[in-house]
Design a protein around this motif. Structure first.
Motif, PDB file in Angstrom:
ATOM      1  N   ASP A 100      -5.968  -2.299  -2.833  1.00  0.00           N
ATOM      2  CA  ASP A 100      -5.073  -1.393  -3.547  1.00  0.00           C
ATOM      3  C   ASP A 100      -4.531  -2.069  -4.809  1.00  0.00           C
ATOM      4  OD1 ASP A 100      -5.254  -1.096  -0.702  1.00  0.00           O
ATOM      5  OD2 ASP A 100      -3.761   0.487  -0.768  1.00  0.00           O
ATOM      6  N   TRP A 108     -13.570   3.445  -0.107  1.00  0.00           N
ATOM      7  CA  TRP A 108     -12.531   3.973   0.797  1.00  0.00           C
ATOM      8  C   TRP A 108     -11.940   5.307   0.328  1.00  0.00           C
ATOM      9  CZ3 TRP A 108     -11.081   2.731   5.529  1.00  0.00           C
ATOM     10  CH2 TRP A 108      -9.777   2.853   5.960  1.00  0.00           C
ATOM     11  N   GLU A 124       3.095  -0.182   7.867  1.00  0.00           N
ATOM     12  CA  GLU A 124       2.174  -1.129   7.216  1.00  0.00           C
ATOM     13  C   GLU A 124       2.924  -1.886   6.122  1.00  0.00           C
ATOM     14  OE1 GLU A 124      -1.821  -0.406   6.285  1.00  0.00           O
ATOM     15  OE2 GLU A 124      -1.924   1.498   7.348  1.00  0.00           O
ATOM     16  N   TYR A 127     -14.619  -1.351   4.399  1.00  0.00           N
ATOM     17  CA  TYR A 127     -14.036  -0.118   3.855  1.00  0.00           C
ATOM     18  C   TYR A 127     -14.875   0.502   2.741  1.00  0.00           C
ATOM     19  CZ  TYR A 127     -10.303  -3.102   5.723  1.00  0.00           C
ATOM     20  OH  TYR A 127      -9.567  -3.955   6.478  1.00  0.00           O
ATOM     21  N   TRP A 149      -2.104  -5.154   0.781  1.00  0.00           N
ATOM     22  CA  TRP A 149      -3.544  -4.876   0.776  1.00  0.00           C
ATOM     23  C   TRP A 149      -4.107  -5.209  -0.603  1.00  0.00           C
ATOM     24  CZ3 TRP A 149      -6.395  -3.822   4.979  1.00  0.00           C
ATOM     25  CH2 TRP A 149      -5.752  -3.342   6.119  1.00  0.00           C
ATOM     26  N   ARG A 165       5.195   3.947   6.125  1.00  0.00           N
ATOM     27  CA  ARG A 165       4.742   3.787   7.509  1.00  0.00           C
ATOM     28  C   ARG A 165       4.772   2.318   7.945  1.00  0.00           C
ATOM     29  NH1 ARG A 165      -1.093   5.789   5.852  1.00  0.00           N
ATOM     30  NH2 ARG A 165      -2.078   3.819   5.304  1.00  0.00           N
ATOM     31  N   TRP A 177     -11.738  -5.865  -1.515  1.00  0.00           N
ATOM     32  CA  TRP A 177     -10.319  -6.223  -1.379  1.00  0.00           C
ATOM     33  C   TRP A 177     -10.134  -7.681  -1.850  1.00  0.00           C
ATOM     34  CZ3 TRP A 177     -11.734  -1.698  -0.076  1.00  0.00           C
ATOM     35  CH2 TRP A 177     -10.829  -0.720   0.301  1.00  0.00           C
ATOM     36  N   GLU A 201      -2.431   9.160  -0.549  1.00  0.00           N
ATOM     37  CA  GLU A 201      -3.445   8.203  -0.101  1.00  0.00           C
ATOM     38  C   GLU A 201      -4.837   8.846  -0.099  1.00  0.00           C
ATOM     39  OE1 GLU A 201      -2.739   7.128   3.964  1.00  0.00           O
ATOM     40  OE2 GLU A 201      -3.965   5.319   3.798  1.00  0.00           O
ATOM     41  N   ASP A 216       0.832  -1.208   0.000  1.00  0.00           N
ATOM     42  CA  ASP A 216       0.000   0.000   0.000  1.00  0.00           C
ATOM     43  C   ASP A 216       0.865   1.256   0.000  1.00  0.00           C
ATOM     44  OD1 ASP A 216       0.895  -0.746   2.526  1.00  0.00           O
ATOM     45  OD2 ASP A 216      -0.756   0.217   3.573  1.00  0.00           O
ATOM     46  N   HIS A 274       0.860   6.468  -1.937  1.00  0.00           N
ATOM     47  CA  HIS A 274      -0.065   5.349  -2.080  1.00  0.00           C
ATOM     48  C   HIS A 274      -0.357   5.192  -3.566  1.00  0.00           C
ATOM     49  CE1 HIS A 274      -1.101   4.009   1.880  1.00  0.00           C
ATOM     50  NE2 HIS A 274      -2.238   3.445   1.484  1.00  0.00           N
ATOM     51  N   MET A 329      -3.276   3.527  -4.792  1.00  0.00           N
ATOM     52  CA  MET A 329      -4.655   3.128  -5.112  1.00  0.00           C
ATOM     53  C   MET A 329      -5.440   4.126  -5.968  1.00  0.00           C
ATOM     54  SD  MET A 329      -5.730   3.241  -1.169  1.00  0.00           S
ATOM     55  CE  MET A 329      -6.162   4.753  -0.300  1.00  0.00           C
TER      56      MET A 329
HETATM   57  C1  BGC Z   1      -3.934   0.959   3.881  1.00  0.00           C
HETATM   58  C2  BGC Z   1      -4.752   0.920   2.629  1.00  0.00           C
HETATM   59  C3  BGC Z   1      -5.665  -0.251   2.749  1.00  0.00           C
HETATM   60  C4  BGC Z   1      -6.591   0.107   3.866  1.00  0.00           C
HETATM   61  C5  BGC Z   1      -7.689  -0.832   4.099  1.00  0.00           C
HETATM   62  C6  BGC Z   1      -4.879   1.316   4.970  1.00  0.00           C
HETATM   63  O1  BGC Z   1      -4.291   1.512   6.185  1.00  0.00           O
HETATM   64  O2  BGC Z   1      -2.864   1.813   3.789  1.00  0.00           O
HETATM   65  O3  BGC Z   1      -4.206   1.270   1.490  1.00  0.00           O
HETATM   66  O4  BGC Z   1      -6.274  -0.682   1.625  1.00  0.00           O
HETATM   67  O5  BGC Z   1      -5.910   0.385   5.062  1.00  0.00           O
HETATM   68  O6  BGC Z   1      -8.733  -0.134   4.451  1.00  0.00           O
END
Ligand code: BGC
Length: 917
Positions: free
Chosen positions: A478, A582, A471, A579, A475, A469, A530, A766, A465, A781, A783
């Protein structure tokens, strides 16, 4: 007759040229043909596979000789004798064109097998319990002439392999991420030239990666991070074949020596601390005194099976960036600006007294005062520390971490650093660039470039993603959204095939998959938008690479996912979801678009797509069953979400829940009106239009509602989250509003891509908002990068014909919007180069097209609002007064509809001109 105009090129085995160490018993061969004549096709091929180069040269296919096979197919699966571990094979191919001319044989390509059976692994998994980043070493003697040598190696989380003082290969952050309980990837290297007669030494350095993140990292992560073990481990085998055909294996075992190395801390999120004072000069060379080192310990192997990553694009340092600017916001604090957001790390050049600590902190943003703003990093420490040994110029770059950044802050530097002190290393999975796109609008070109930077920053052996950070997860939402964009820009098949295996392995008994794969966080079941990745990614690969086997291999996964969705639905509606659409403007979770609407739409789409896949694979029963189910979902969708005003979104019932029961009739009416004004969903209408869910008699009201919301309510702006954003531009273009779509993209006001560029983005954000404070505000990001597929597919108009996947038939359907005067793109495909470029002036529209041999295309010329249109090709009239007037080679037939003149062409280069008579 042999024809020199006809050549076979681009030989690949499992989509890779000359792969080393594959473990596929029936590999797939492919090639493309090059023909200097127009309108050419392959009518047959012959492939020869030999066990030696000599045999291949003599065209003696001792492993397999297909003989002449009459087909236009340019991919074929190996059908010869059993392939053996570690053996190299050689192959070549020749083809016949449609006139039965025969090509010369191609150049000889090779492929080599890896370790095919578990017993082939002679080494043991070894480690140093308690070790954070230990070194391992072993010396060995060679007393014969070496013919060839290979290393098979895996290290969890990461390894760096060294032979006789040198790093082996140019891979970094290796092996690729997987769920180590399921699969562990290994690499194969040709090390023939690194070994020598006499004494040799092999060294291995290990890092934590995702296998054994430090406890403090695990504990501070917002969710429970999967940790497989408490220290890193590796397995290795050096296979040496001698000129006399004998061989020897040097393997990892408890005879190896180990010691803690100079990396005293390493973590992908927090960074690395390297204490150069702990370096042991010559530890990876022969004749080093390791008497003070302990013996390594043999450890039980990880649960996952060893699998070759020979056809998987590994991570490498792709580019070196030089800093653009150096500032100093405070005493002893220096900020480097690389002018570009990217993934990777910095190389440091420094000299100074021993024990000096130079601290590098990484971030995407600066504060107003010029200091580093680390907000987007959230919990990721993103700090590398180098402790000098104090001997002349010292060079450092980390091995077992990476960052997402544009700025680097340097503290503790001995003296005053200069622009030469740091270099940026752009690090990502090495997918080959296959697409290029360019237009007359520099803003559009800039958006495209930003997307490429952002996309590559988010290919880190899984599609992530974001790179900055804590994460950096796979995902699936994305990734599925941008899979077409990635496929247009890069050669993605090896990358995605591996990720599909990851997804398959993550699927539970009940058919559910997690939001992110591999499931380093335990997020089951996925939001349908997703989880759809498990159907849409195989589909996209089939569409763009024509590989039917991908559908077969993933059929049962897809089926189980679609059945899972069904099991969670009630009366054709799927409430399951987290989500939805989103990150629309102003929000993270949409207030305009119900999650259940998005989930039900994906439930519908996946079911329908699955029925189509069943059809392609000849599974009639499934085809009917899922088609019928899709029809039922469609009815429920309309019943539930098509409101009494005849467009999609929240219904009055829902609005009413906002009203206190005591409200007067007038109050109710005013509130309902207001809510209607604010809670209109572009996404709801877009999704319904895109999938043709709208009853014919309601199409007008739905379309009007969408346009009114974009144009009037939002002043020519989109109001969509990541889901609606993927489809809004397609829907507008397909319905005659390409100019409006273009405006939504290039608009310099919020929210739009144009706005991001105006605010100085060098990748994509993002969120639609420009945010610098704490919270969810990654600056990198991918997405929202779906717009790039629209550039290729609509602005330039290169589309694949779904009935002839893998670019067997290409549709060229440009949308020449008002504000562009030219647009061009090219794609390197497995069939050869496809390119298209249009240009227009007041009276003419020019289109240049190249179609690879063995493909054909349907060119759909826009009528440009003109009446009596003449089409020329190469200066000669070919279409006039509504009919085809010339039988030029390659031009098959032509027809027209209200908006387009459609001409079918064969392979070759074409120069068209459209004008009004
Ligand atoms: C991520 C996203 C991901 C999402 C899910 C985020 O924290 O960075 O890109 O798809 O969470 O809701």
């Amino acid at each position: 007759m042999e024809n020199k105009n006809l050549r076979v090129t681009q030989l690949s085995c499992e989509y890779t040229s000359n792969p080393l160490g594959i473990d596929i018993l029936k590999p797939l061969f492919s090639w493309s043909i090059h023909h200097s004549e127009r309108n050419q096709k392959q009518s047959g091929y012959q492939i020869v596979v030999a066990s030696s180069l000599e045999n291949a040269k003599k065209t003696f296919g001792d492993m397999w000789d297909s003989r002449e096979v009459n087909t236009d197919q340019t991919t074929v699966k190996y059908q010869g004798k059993l392939l053996e571990s570690k053996k190299t094979y050689y192959w070549k191919v020749r083809v016949w064109d449609k006139d039965r001319n025969i090509s010369p044989y191609s150049e000889i390509s090779s492929f080599e097998m890896g370790l095919l059976n578990p017993e082939d692994w002679q080494g043991f998994w070894v480690g140093k319990p308690g070790g954070g980043s230990p070194l391992f070493r072993k010396e060995f003697k060679i007393d014969k002439e070496i013919k060839r040598s290979r290393v098979y190696v895996s290290g969890l989380g990461y390894y760096e392999l060294r032979l006789n003082g040198e790093k082996v290969g140019d891979r970094v952050l290796d092996p690729g991420w997987t769920d180590y309980d399921e699969v562990v990837l290994y690499s194969t290297y040709d090390v023939t030239s690194l070994l020598r007669k006499g004494s040799n030494a092999v060294g291995v350095m290990l890092g934590n990666g995702r296998f054994c993140p430090p406890d403090e990292v695990v504990n501070k992560n917002p969710y429970k991070l999967k940790k497989y073990q408490s220290y890193p481990i590796f397995i290795l085998e050096i296979y040496i074949e001698f000129e006399d055909d004998s061989f020897v294996n040097i393997v990892s075992d408890s005879n190896w020596k180990t010691k803690e190395g100079p990396i005293i801390f390493n973590d992908i999120y927090d960074g690395e601390i390297y204490d150069a004072r702990l370096e042991e000069e010559g530890w990876d060379e022969a004749f080093f005194d390791d008497s003070g080192w302990e013996f390594a310990q043999e450890i039980g192997s990880p649960q996952g099976k060893l699998k070759s990553q020979a056809t998987f694009p590994c991570i490498k340092v792709d580019k070196i960036l030089l800093p653009k600017e150096l500032t100093s916001p405070g005493p002893g604090v220096y900020i480097y600006d690389f002018g570009q957001n990217f993934s990777g790390w910095a190389r440091l050049k420094v000299s100074g007294p021993g024990s000096t600590q130079v601290k590098l902190r990484f971030s995407e943003l600066l504060n107003e005062d010029g200091s580093l703003n680390t907000n987007p990093n959230q919990g990721a420490g993103a700090t590398d520390i180098y402790i000098l040994k104090g001997q002349g110029e010292e060079n450092y770059e980390p091995r077992f971490t990476y960052h997402g950044f544009r700025y680097v802050e340097v503290r503790g530097f001995p003296g005053i650093p200069s622009l030469e002190t740091l270099e940026g290393c752009f690090v990502h999975s090495e997918v080959r660039s296959t697409g290029s796109f360019f237009t007359s609008c520099s803003l559009v070109n800039k958006i495209h470039e930003n997307i490429r930077w952002g996309q590559l920053s988010n290919l880190m052996s899984i599609p992530t993603d974001c790179p900055q950070r804590d994460e950096r997860m796979g995902w699936m939402g994305d990734a599925q959204l941008v899979s077409e964009e990635t496929i247009y820009n890069f050669q993605m098949i090896g990358f995605f095939k591996k990720w599909l295996t990851d997804i398959k392995k993550s699927q539970k008994e009940d058919g559910s998959v997690p939001d992110l794969v591999p499931p380093y966080w335990d997020f089951y079941p996925a939001d349908p938008a997703w989880g759809t990745a498990c159907v849409s990614i195989p589909w996209d690969l089939y569409l763009y690479y024509g590989d039917r086997e991908i559908l077969e291999e993933n059929y049962s996964m897809m089926r189980r996912w679609v059945e899972f969705l069904h099991s969670q639905s009630k009366d054709g509606i799927l409430e399951l979801g987290k989500y939805g659409d989103w990150c629309p403007p102003w929000h993270i979770i949409s207030v305009e678009t119900p999650i259940s609407l998005v989930s039900t739409w994906f439930y519908y789409r996946d079911t329908l797509l699955f029925s189509q896949i069943a059809k392609i694979l000849g599974k009639i029963e499934d085809q009917d069953r899922f088609l019928k189910r899709a029809e039922e979902i469609k009815i429920s969708f309309n019943k539930k979400f098509l409101n009494d005003k005849n467009f999609y979104g929240w219904t009055e019932d829902w609005y009413r829940t906002f009203l206190p029961s005591t409200a007067s009739k007038e109050d109710k009416e005013i509130t309902l009106k207001r809510l209607h004004r604010y809670l209109r969903s572009q996404t709801a209408n877009i999704l319904a239009l895109y999938s043709e869910l709208v009853p014919v008699d309601k199409r007008k009201t739905v379309w009007r509602e969408l346009i009114d919301d974009i144009v009037v309510v939002h002043g020519n702006h989109l109001n969509t989250g990541i889901i609606g954003t993927k489809y809004i531009l397609d829907v507008l273009a397909e319905n005659g509003e390409a100019d409006l779509a273009f405006k939504l993209v290039t608009q310099a006001t919020y929210p739009s891509w144009g706005y991001m560029m105006k605010e100085g983005a060098t990748t994509l954000w993002e969120r639609w908002e420009s945010l610098a404070e704490e919270g969810m505000n990654s600056q990198n990001h991918i997405m929202l990068g779906t717009v790039d597929a629209w550039f290729y597919k609509y602005l330039v108009g290169i589309q694949v014909d779904p009935h002839f996947p893998g670019w067997r038939k290409i549709i060229i359907k440009p949308y020449p919007v008002k504000d562009l005067y030219f647009a061009s793109a090219s794609l390197e495909t497995f069939r050869g180069l496809i390119s298209s470029a249009w240009r227009k002036d007041v009276n003419s529209f020019f289109l240049q097209v190249s179609i690879p041999a063995n493909s054909q295309a349907e060119v759909q010329f826009p009528k440009m609002g003109w009446k009596n249109i003449v089409v020329e090709e190469g200066g000669e009239n070919i279409w006039q007064k509504g009919t085809l007037v010339s039988q030029k080679e390659g031009i098959d037939y032509a027809k027209e509809n209200e908006d387009r003149i459609i001409i079918q062409i064969g392979s070759g280069d074409y120069q068209f001109k459209l004008k009004e008579e």
